[in-house]
Motif scaffolding. Structure first.
Motif, PDB file in Angstrom:
ATOM      1  N   LYS A 197      -4.107   8.886   6.720  1.00 45.25           N
ATOM      2  CA  LYS A 197      -3.887   8.887   5.279  1.00 45.25           C
ATOM      3  C   LYS A 197      -4.767   7.830   4.637  1.00 45.25           C
ATOM      4  N   LEU A 227      -4.953   5.282  11.177  1.00 45.83           N
ATOM      5  CA  LEU A 227      -3.807   5.355  12.072  1.00 45.83           C
ATOM      6  C   LEU A 227      -2.857   6.470  11.691  1.00 45.83           C
ATOM      7  N   ASP A 228      -2.607   6.589  10.411  1.00 42.48           N
ATOM      8  CA  ASP A 228      -1.645   7.590   9.962  1.00 42.48           C
ATOM      9  C   ASP A 228      -2.341   8.768   9.273  1.00 42.48           C
ATOM     10  N   LEU A 232      -5.278   5.011   1.956  1.00 42.06           N
ATOM     11  CA  LEU A 232      -4.299   4.101   1.363  1.00 42.06           C
ATOM     12  C   LEU A 232      -4.865   3.418   0.129  1.00 42.06           C
ATOM     13  N   VAL A 272       0.829  -1.216   0.000  1.00 40.31           N
ATOM     14  CA  VAL A 272       0.000   0.000   0.000  1.00 40.31           C
ATOM     15  C   VAL A 272       0.859   1.260   0.000  1.00 40.31           C
ATOM     16  N   GLY A 319      -8.839   7.591  16.340  1.00 40.75           N
ATOM     17  CA  GLY A 319      -7.445   7.431  15.924  1.00 40.75           C
ATOM     18  C   GLY A 319      -7.204   6.126  15.218  1.00 40.75           C
ATOM     19  N   GLU A 320      -7.947   5.088  15.606  1.00 39.94           N
ATOM     20  CA  GLU A 320      -7.608   3.776  15.120  1.00 39.94           C
ATOM     21  C   GLU A 320      -7.998   3.531  13.671  1.00 39.94           C
ATOM     22  N   VAL A 343      -8.580   1.474  -3.768  1.00 38.31           N
ATOM     23  CA  VAL A 343      -8.492   2.179  -2.494  1.00 38.31           C
ATOM     24  C   VAL A 343      -8.909   1.221  -1.378  1.00 38.31           C
ATOM     25  N   LEU A 344      -8.230   1.328  -0.230  1.00 40.66           N
ATOM     26  CA  LEU A 344      -8.541   0.456   0.907  1.00 40.66           C
ATOM     27  C   LEU A 344      -9.398   1.185   1.934  1.00 40.66           C
ATOM     28  N   ARG A 345     -10.224   0.398   2.585  1.00 41.67           N
ATOM     29  CA  ARG A 345     -10.997   0.927   3.710  1.00 41.67           C
ATOM     30  C   ARG A 345     -11.112  -0.190   4.733  1.00 41.67           C
ATOM     31  N   ARG A 346     -10.829   0.119   5.996  1.00 41.94           N
ATOM     32  CA  ARG A 346     -11.052  -0.891   7.031  1.00 41.94           C
ATOM     33  C   ARG A 346     -12.540  -1.061   7.201  1.00 41.94           C
ATOM     34  N   PRO A 356       0.203   5.770   0.383  1.00 40.74           N
ATOM     35  CA  PRO A 356      -0.805   6.815   0.552  1.00 40.74           C
ATOM     36  C   PRO A 356      -1.402   7.173  -0.811  1.00 40.74           C
ATOM     37  N   LEU A 357      -2.706   7.312  -0.842  1.00 39.14           N
ATOM     38  CA  LEU A 357      -3.395   7.573  -2.103  1.00 39.14           C
ATOM     39  C   LEU A 357      -2.835   8.802  -2.803  1.00 39.14           C
ATOM     40  N   GLU A 358      -2.462   9.805  -2.010  1.00 39.62           N
ATOM     41  CA  GLU A 358      -1.936  11.037  -2.607  1.00 39.62           C
ATOM     42  C   GLU A 358      -0.676  10.770  -3.422  1.00 39.62           C
ATOM     43  N   GLN A 359       0.103   9.775  -3.006  1.00 33.48           N
ATOM     44  CA  GLN A 359       1.309   9.422  -3.770  1.00 33.48           C
ATOM     45  C   GLN A 359       0.935   8.698  -5.063  1.00 33.48           C
TER      46      GLN A 359
END
Lengths: 451, 451
Positions: A83, A80-81, A85, A45, A76-77, A63-66, A47-50
């Motif tokens: 961003k 996490l970052d 992904l 993975v 927060g969880e 695109v990923l989504r938990r 970051p999508l922006e990259q």
């Protein structure tokens, strides 16, 4: 369990197909290492922006989504970052990020190889998948990267494909061009939209010369004469210095064009010496991506040209850049899944058996299974892949068990002395688990041309 | 490019770390193959409905969405198979689906290994990642699967870990139990909530005996005596038949308990004979997952027990099932990333160099680069990983280039005769590229215990 059906674009192989893929990958990897490329792996993975920095590829990204992100009570969880992904769609974007992230800990020029899955949400078709394996090499410098690496990279690939012929992989043709030639030529004849012209020329094989001529005039601001010059340039190919003469005979002159021609001729002449007949300068090779700045490469399987390129790449002056440094590079990528799927679907290559096992130790009855297991352990200690019959069935059934999997030898334990049978020809001989060896050709499964 | 920072839970290694991981994986793979397991790979994605069949894992799943799915004008394209997809969180669910999808083309019992990435959207912590590599073996039967495979699987893993000790991987302890023992025992003493009791016992190491006793009574319907019996059972461990005596001394009797004890004793006694001191019956091992029906396994690194299990698994009577058949199996999975991240962070294992290269061929000046390239080609043809200096710098600088990467030999070409220098001790000798060989220990990078 619900009804099971394959997913379009997500290919999988049976064990015998995977054995072919593994043999191809081992050869690829070993050849890369012989040339000093170090293996790395990057996460799946980014970051999508990259991933979206190049607008053109955005349609392909997963695109990923938990699953429980929305329901999470802990804000927060679920991110996490902070961003979004996505799955990487090539190995170049993650490598660029890896280089920046680790620039202080890598030695430049850094030669790396990377064999991993990539994902693109494209409509699947012959040779085009949603999940597939790439095998990439890149050489990246810090600040500068000498031209000679642009000669090295396609010659490493030529060596990879030469070695793959042992398995029945057809020979390849590596077509090369140099972005400086095209850019220098277009600018010299007064065409400003270099990118646009390149994109149009890139479609030559698909839409033909008439529509290219029309498009160059309608969309890329070319006069009829300029359009014809572009087409004349694209028609040039060869394997020696005469290509430069033919380009210059079209009349255009510029420093960039001259530099590009010198590089292109250097490349094909070195290739002609080291891998004769494999590398051809072909001035219609454009490569769609706009980050190439020097040599560009495409590779076709001879006799399977309609499959498209199975190994492409080029030189880029800025793979990545941070505040303090720019990282130029040159690389090529093998479309492993495209190649292997063709090898299997066209039945060009086969594995000698569907299991690693060279010897099946028969089991006389369940009470003496431990004896059979001990024989198998003795053979394995000596590096012989061995399995033990799953049940103490009649020996005929145990032999059929081996036969259906392509296992060449069946071992019959007995207090009176062991015997081993080559079930292909029925030969049966006395044997000792401490000394007996199968012929070297039978030790491990082999991958070879289908005869 | 935006500021670069690592993503929590998505570990990556520098080339020297990847070399350690690769050496571990090659040993794992080769050991699996010596035992007759065939390698396969499955796609990274599964239909979400398959991934969510076990409700407990739903929180961990990453769901995929094509970035342009909403905007697509072609309704068919954004969801090709009309199924929501997620990344697999283990290799068991995809393997079960692969078995069903290919059941007519596989030979049973089917022994497969699989080394791939998996993804879980969990909060990362020491030894727990969002993306990590697993190495799995499973034996799956069609309709039936003999018990002896429950002995074989942990002994294959014991052999893997024994071989890994050469690299400096600490020894392991494989703790085994049998679900039939626990279930038979709980039922015999009158406890109906077998799953609940197992889940509570599973927490013993984490919450301690007092809280386990309380939970058994408050949540699992146990009387004080029943709760104490469960705790007594969980306290039993050993490596021979005496464990059965100690269980039976607790008073409970049932056919299932008896069967489980026989299996458990058979397993530890076989293990004691073949890999003494590695496998221990430990009756507190419960394994959370409810699909285990026989032997269960966990593995800890000696001296790193707080890292948790690095290899777990068990027997399941129904890996998968379609209309016509049920597929029982037994398998174990190695947490490769958990293991390797500890090997690297604790500096237990090191690669001898950061590149594959054994020899760097120096370049005297750019005019004679082709000579250096030809020497490198000659060495590579003989299987010696070789690189050529990137620039014709002073020889001292070229030697430093090799030194910084750990390349042991530098080759100096000269019309008067070539020489090769071992830059570790300064020894320099005449050499011929057609015959010279590095010492076998220097040919490829080695991975060894940190001294």
């Amino acid at each position: 369990m619900a009804r099971i059906s394959p997913l379009s674009g997500f290919p999988e192989w049976l064990p015998e197909g995977r054995a072919v893929e593994h043999a191809v990958l081992e050869t690829v990897r070993r050849t890369f290492e012989l040339h000093g490329f170090a293996g790395i792996q990057t996460r799946a993975v980014e970051p999508l922006e990259q991933l979206l920095r190049k607008g053109e590829t955005s349609k392909e990204v997963y695109v990923l989504r938990r699953l429980q992100a929305e329901e999470s009570v802990d804000a927060g969880e679920d991110d996490l970052d902070h961003k979004a992904l996505g799955l990487h769609f090539d190995l170049t974007v993650p490598f660029a990020r890896y280089v920046l992230e680790n620039s202080g800990r890598l030695q430049f020029p850094f030669k790396r190889y990377q064999v991993q899955s990539v994902w693109r949400g494209e409509r699947p078709q012959e040779g085009r998948f949603r999940e597939f394996t790439q095998a990439d090499i890149d050489v990246v410098g810090s600040g500068a990267l000498p031209f000679h690496f642009e000669v090295e990279v396609p010659l490493v690939m030529a060596e990879v494909f030469a070695r793959l012929q042992q398995f029945g992989v057809p020979p390849v043709r590596i077509q090369v061009n140099n972005r400086k030639v095209a850019q220098g030529f277009y600018e010299a004849i007064g065409l400003a939209d270099v990118e646009g012209v390149l994109r149009t020329i890139d479609k030559l094989d698909k839409i033909g010369p008439e529509r290219v001529l029309a498009t160059l005039q309608q969309e890329n601001g070319a006069s009829p004469e300029q359009a014809q010059s572009c087409l004349d340039l694209a028609s040039i190919s060869g394997t020696d210095g005469s290509i430069a003469d033919r380009v210059l005979a079209l009349g255009a002159r510029s420093e960039l064009l001259q530099e590009g021609l010198e590089e292109l001729v250097t490349l094909v002449e070195a290739a002609q010496q080291r891998v004769p007949g494999t590398v051809v300068a072909d001035l219609k090779i454009a490569r769609g991506l706009d980050y190439y700045t020097g040599s560009v490469y495409e590779t076709t399987l001879v006799g399977h040209e309609q499959l498209g390129s199975i190994s492409s790449g080029g030189r880029y002056d800025s793979l990545a850049s941070d505040g303090s440094a720019t990282y130029p590079g040159v690389g090529m990528s093998i479309g492993v899944t495209r190649l292997v799927s063709r090898l299997l679907s066209a039945d060009l290559v086969r594995a000698s058996r569907s299991v690693p096992t060279a010897v099946l130790v028969a089991v006389t009855d369940e009470q003496t299974r431990a004896d059979s297991v001990a024989i198998a352990a003795a053979l394995r200690r000596r590096g012989i892949p061995t399995d033990v019959a799953p049940s103490a069935a009649k020996f005929g059934k145990q032999i059929r068990f081996a036969d259906r999997r392509g296992i060449p030898f069946v071992w019959f334990p007995s207090p009176e002395g062991h015997q081993v049978k080559d079930i292909r020809n029925g030969e049966q001989v006395d044997a000792d688990a401490q000394t007996w060896e199968p012929p070297a050709a039978d030790l491990w499964p082999t991958v070879a041309p289908t005869v």
